[in-house]
Design a protein around this motif. Structure first.
Motif, mmCIF file in Angstrom:
data_model
loop_
_atom_site.group_PDB
_atom_site.id
_atom_site.type_symbol
_atom_site.label_atom_id
_atom_site.label_comp_id
_atom_site.label_asym_id
_atom_site.label_seq_id
_atom_site.Cartn_x
_atom_site.Cartn_y
_atom_site.Cartn_z
ATOM 1 N N ASP A 158 13.087 0.654 13.490
ATOM 2 C CA ASP A 158 14.402 0.322 14.025
ATOM 3 C C ASP A 158 15.104 -0.700 13.137
ATOM 4 O O ASP A 158 16.327 -0.675 12.987
ATOM 5 C CB ASP A 158 14.254 -0.232 15.448
ATOM 6 N N TYR A 159 14.331 -1.562 12.542
ATOM 7 C CA TYR A 159 14.877 -2.575 11.629
ATOM 8 C C TYR A 159 15.499 -1.932 10.398
ATOM 9 O O TYR A 159 16.576 -2.332 9.941
ATOM 10 C CB TYR A 159 13.736 -3.510 11.219
ATOM 11 N N GLN A 160 14.822 -0.908 9.847
ATOM 12 C CA GLN A 160 15.286 -0.277 8.617
ATOM 13 C C GLN A 160 15.206 1.252 8.737
ATOM 14 O O GLN A 160 16.132 1.883 9.185
ATOM 15 C CB GLN A 160 14.448 -0.761 7.431
ATOM 16 N N THR A 161 14.070 1.818 8.354
ATOM 17 C CA THR A 161 13.878 3.266 8.424
ATOM 18 C C THR A 161 12.399 3.558 8.632
ATOM 19 O O THR A 161 11.541 2.674 8.500
ATOM 20 C CB THR A 161 14.325 3.959 7.118
ATOM 21 N N ALA A 162 12.093 4.834 8.918
ATOM 22 C CA ALA A 162 10.701 5.255 9.064
ATOM 23 C C ALA A 162 9.952 5.091 7.746
ATOM 24 O O ALA A 162 8.759 4.750 7.729
ATOM 25 C CB ALA A 162 10.639 6.703 9.542
ATOM 26 N N TYR A 164 10.427 2.790 5.520
ATOM 27 C CA TYR A 164 10.117 1.360 5.377
ATOM 28 C C TYR A 164 8.880 1.012 6.201
ATOM 29 O O TYR A 164 8.009 0.267 5.743
ATOM 30 C CB TYR A 164 11.331 0.553 5.843
ATOM 31 N N ALA A 165 8.787 1.567 7.404
ATOM 32 C CA ALA A 165 7.612 1.337 8.248
ATOM 33 C C ALA A 165 6.360 1.939 7.621
ATOM 34 O O ALA A 165 5.268 1.358 7.708
ATOM 35 C CB ALA A 165 7.850 1.922 9.635
ATOM 36 N N ASP A 166 6.496 3.097 6.973
ATOM 37 C CA ASP A 166 5.353 3.717 6.306
ATOM 38 C C ASP A 166 4.846 2.856 5.158
ATOM 39 O O ASP A 166 3.635 2.803 4.889
ATOM 40 C CB ASP A 166 5.738 5.099 5.783
ATOM 41 N N ARG A 167 5.753 2.201 4.470
ATOM 42 C CA ARG A 167 5.361 1.279 3.395
ATOM 43 C C ARG A 167 4.464 0.179 3.947
ATOM 44 O O ARG A 167 3.458 -0.186 3.327
ATOM 45 C CB ARG A 167 6.614 0.685 2.764
ATOM 46 N N TYR A 168 4.808 -0.319 5.129
ATOM 47 C CA TYR A 168 4.002 -1.339 5.800
ATOM 48 C C TYR A 168 2.648 -0.768 6.206
ATOM 49 O O TYR A 168 1.601 -1.404 5.989
ATOM 50 C CB TYR A 168 4.771 -1.841 7.028
ATOM 51 N N ARG A 169 2.634 0.418 6.786
ATOM 52 C CA ARG A 169 1.381 1.038 7.225
ATOM 53 C C ARG A 169 0.421 1.228 6.053
ATOM 54 O O ARG A 169 -0.797 1.019 6.186
ATOM 55 C CB ARG A 169 1.652 2.386 7.879
ATOM 56 N N ARG A 170 0.941 1.649 4.912
ATOM 57 C CA ARG A 170 0.080 1.884 3.751
ATOM 58 C C ARG A 170 -0.617 0.608 3.306
ATOM 59 O O ARG A 170 -1.806 0.620 2.971
ATOM 60 C CB ARG A 170 0.905 2.467 2.599
ATOM 61 N N LEU A 171 0.113 -0.498 3.286
ATOM 62 C CA LEU A 171 -0.494 -1.762 2.865
ATOM 63 C C LEU A 171 -1.612 -2.170 3.810
ATOM 64 O O LEU A 171 -2.696 -2.570 3.364
ATOM 65 C CB LEU A 171 0.578 -2.858 2.799
#
Length: 359
Positions: A158-162, A164-171
């Motif tokens: 919701d902050y940015q895009t799906a 962007y969230a996937d980038r977080y999940r990968r880390l």
């Protein structure tokens, strides 16, 4: 307060009993020291270890008072009522009622708070049910790594895009894969503080939060019809420097900002792209650089993780905890944590497995 050092020295198992508000209320100490411990589970555990489980009654008095009386201010009298019902006070009911009346402030509400406290001591589950609290709210289970990631990934979508969230999940997934057997501290630290860096509050996020339907519904619930809104903001282009400090000062903007916020909210997908006008400001460049640096640093640490440097790795992953505030305050905190970060990185480099010489 009950779990603070000043109180703990006066407590003793077998002598002290407690009726404790399970909610942590920020005090002036939090303003002066942002590292004040507000973890309710740890505070509760500290009291339980000292007094024993049977000597304590935890009641979420603030939430119950707000829901049952319409104001959280009744929480202390509610706890007083619970303590009386448990037989912990050397004062009779008539004297307590007289004290409430003589105080002369919100007499009816305080009497009701006292009565609710007595009832809570008798049947807390029933009172919580009447107030609409979940049965497991008082003692929620510890959040798992998957739950931490899911909740934060939903926020980042919701902050940015799906993406962007996937980038977080990968880390976080890479951190979990690098974990020592049976450990989760490093992955949880990356999940918590990687998210913190990625969810920085910029112009788009301010706009998103102020146009969230839940925000307006809350205002309508708390204020009568006819209220107007004003916003204190310091836009990078329009902010005037303070004559003394030289730092930008906030200006007051009227309700006409709501349409502007709605436009900015729709434009948040431009964040980090060449079309992001705010991205050219030094502060935004710094915030995005911190994310890239954190990702690269943690991936390097994942590749060289050992039992001997594990605790240091967790500390390195947690460095963003001390990067707080916005604007010049954030820049100051970044400058303050850099020396500590350098020390931790040096300690990580020199950590080696212990070698025991055999005779």
């Amino acid at each position: 307060v009950a779990a603070g050092p000043e109180s703990m020295v006066a407590l003793a198992r077998g002598r002290t009993r407690g009726v404790v508000n399970g909610n942590v209320t920020p005090t002036a100490a939090f303003v002066l020291n942002p590292d004040v411990d507000t973890d309710t589970s740890e505070l509760s555990n500290r009291l339980t270890r000292t007094l024993g489980k049977d000597a304590l009654e935890f009641i979420d008095a603030q939430e119950l008072s707000t829901r049952l009386l319409g104001d959280g201010i009744g929480q202390n009298v509610m706890l007083l009522g619970a303590a009386y019902q448990m037989g912990l006070l050397p004062v009779g009911l008539e004297a307590l009622n007289q004290a409430i009346e003589m105080n002369g402030v919100s007499i009816r509400m305080n009497r009701e708070a006292f009565a609710w406290g007595r009832l809570a001591a008798h049947d807390l589950a029933m009172v919580e049910k009447i107030a609409g609290l979940r049965p497991d709210r008082a003692n929620p289970p510890a959040e798992t790594l998957d739950e931490m990631v899911a909740r934060r990934a939903a926020f980042l979508t919701d902050y940015q895009t799906a993406a962007y969230a996937d980038r977080y999940r990968r880390l976080v997934a890479e951190a979990a894969k690098a974990e020592l057997p049976g450990a989760t501290a490093l992955a949880k630290a990356v999940a918590r503080y990687g998210f913190k860096l990625m969810a920085y509050k910029d112009e788009y996020e301010v706009a998103r939060l102020h146009t969230d339907p839940a925000f307006m519904e809350k205002l309508k619930a708390e204020f009568e019809d006819g209220f107007t809104l004003a916003f204190n903001l310091a836009p990078p282009i329009m902010a005037r420097p303070d004559p003394v400090s030289g730092e930008p000062t906030k200006r007051r903007f009227g309700p006409w900002m709501i349409p502007v916020f709605k436009l900015l909210r729709a434009m948040r997908v431009l964040r980090g792209t060449p079309f992001d006008l705010f991205g050219y400001f030094p502060e935004r460049k710094l915030e995005r650089a911190l994310i890239v640096e954190y990702e690269a640093r943690m991936r390097d640490i994942f590749a060289r993780l050992t039992p001997d440097n594990y605790d240091i790795a967790v500390e390195i992953a947690s460095v963003p905890e001390r990067i707080r505030g916005y604007g010049y305050i954030k820049r100051r905190h970044i400058a303050e944590v850099k020396p500590r970060e350098a020390e931790l990185l040096a300690a990580f480099e020199t950590a080696r497995p212990e070698v025991v010489a055999a005779e």
